[in-house]
Design a protein around this motif. Structure first.
Motif, PDB file in Angstrom:
ATOM      1  N   ARG A 273      -3.896   4.191  -6.080  1.00 55.78           N
ATOM      2  CA  ARG A 273      -3.990   3.962  -4.650  1.00 55.78           C
ATOM      3  C   ARG A 273      -4.422   5.294  -4.071  1.00 55.78           C
ATOM      4  NH1 ARG A 273      -2.610   4.245  -0.381  1.00 55.78           N
ATOM      5  NH2 ARG A 273      -0.886   5.672  -0.693  1.00 55.78           N
TER       6      ARG A 273
ATOM      7  N   ASP B   2      -7.518   3.012   0.886  1.00 51.86           N
ATOM      8  CA  ASP B   2      -6.699   2.476   1.964  1.00 51.86           C
ATOM      9  C   ASP B   2      -6.983   3.186   3.286  1.00 51.86           C
ATOM     10  OD1 ASP B   2      -4.764   1.248   3.475  1.00 51.86           O
ATOM     11  OD2 ASP B   2      -3.098   2.378   2.620  1.00 51.86           O
TER      12      ASP B   2
ATOM     13  N   ARG C 166       0.813  -1.212   0.000  1.00 56.55           N
ATOM     14  CA  ARG C 166       0.000   0.000   0.000  1.00 56.55           C
ATOM     15  C   ARG C 166       0.850   1.267   0.000  1.00 56.55           C
ATOM     16  NH1 ARG C 166      -3.356  -1.193   5.172  1.00 56.55           N
ATOM     17  NH2 ARG C 166      -1.262  -1.903   5.738  1.00 56.55           N
TER      18      ARG C 166
END
Length: 297
Positions: free
Chosen positions: A82, A126, A10
């Protein structure tokens, strides 16, 4: 303290190193095909040169602009990122719209006749839930344009995949599909010391092999550690904002509490008006009024 055996996928650098090269594009293809769940089968991808990162470090997140070729020969565009929480839905709409607008030729559009390629935006969320919606346990959202009353798809060729990693809570014994496997490693890779039994398949074995921290050279380790620290810092900021929101009673709609949270976001964290409005879940006008009152003080 010993380093984890595997890198945290991540972190921006780790995500790009793992999924952003021709040598590893089979990993990204395998992941994308799981998201389409049979609607499309990608055979090849091309990393377009206009790959870019977020507008600022706060909203960062690696973005891949991909041209994909399916097994039937058709081509379509995918953007993978992301993503962070700030201005989330508006940014996703902007990215998807930009991918469409960029296809327009500089010359005659009449001859072009708006022959737009399909566009899909994929966002890995995330550490935060879908903004502006009731909290659920759902972790995978497959979104498209549809008729509000009937739910019938209005336009098939613009789609958004949202993955709420915070809601993916399956443990190793609960993994049943390859999509489960991908989400599990995206969330937990750096906590593992060996490949889970269910994931002992060639594509995942390659993933675990290249994700070993010891495989990074000196320069890559520095870049990874810096990227990981930035990720942790951003998480700390967002956690602070969430605690402030809860403590001041924003959930109960208390006007005074909202103003105090916005004040803290501006004074202590240096948030812009847009960032403060997004985190505190208030209007931009409300934030501007708070900022004006601070100037008067």
């Amino acid at each position: 303290m010993d380093k984890p055996k595997y890198i945290d996928l991540r972190a921006d650098f780790a995500f790009k190193r793992t999924f952003g090269t021709d040598a590893n594009k089979d990993l990204l293809i395998a992941f994308l095909n799981e998201l389409f769940r049979g609607r499309k089968v990608i055979q090849d991808i091309y990393y377009n040169k206009n790959e870019h990162v977020g507008d600022t470090e706060e909203t960062g997140g690696v973005i891949f602009d991909l041209t994909c070729t399916a097994d039937n020969g058709e081509q379509f565009i995918i953007e993978v990122q992301r993503s962070s929480q700030l201005n989330f839905k508006r940014r996703m709409l902007y990215y998807g719209s930009k991918l469409i607008a960029d296809q327009a030729p500089k010359g005659s559009r009449k001859k072009w006749d708006y022959k737009i390629s399909e566009v899909y935006v994929i966002a890995l969320m995330d550490g935060f839930p879908m903004p502006g919606s009731e909290r659920t346990t759902k972790y995978f959202h497959d979104v498209c344009l549809c008729d509000r009353e009937t739910g019938k798809v209005f336009y098939e060729h613009l789609g958004f995949f949202y993955i709420e990693l915070i809601n993916f809570t399956k443990e190793e014994p609960e993994l049943k599909t390859d999509l489960d496997g991908w989400l599990f490693v995206l969330k937990n890779m750096s906590k593992l010391d060996k490949i889970p039994l269910y994931l002992r398949k060639p594509v995942f074995e390659k993933l675990f092999n290249i994700a070993e921290y010891s495989k990074l050279n000196k320069e890559e380790k520095i870049m990874y550690d810096t990227s990981l620290k930035r990720k942790w810092d951003n998480e700390a900021v967002m956690e602070y904002a969430r605690r402030e929101s809860k403590a001041e009673g924003i959930a109960e709609g208390m006007e005074k509490g909202k103003a105090e949270v916005v004040r803290n976001l501006i004074i202590k964290l240096g948030f812009t008006d847009a960032q403060a409005a997004d985190v505190a879940e208030v209007s931009l006008d409300f934030v501007k009024k708070v900022r004006a009152s601070l100037k008067e003080e």
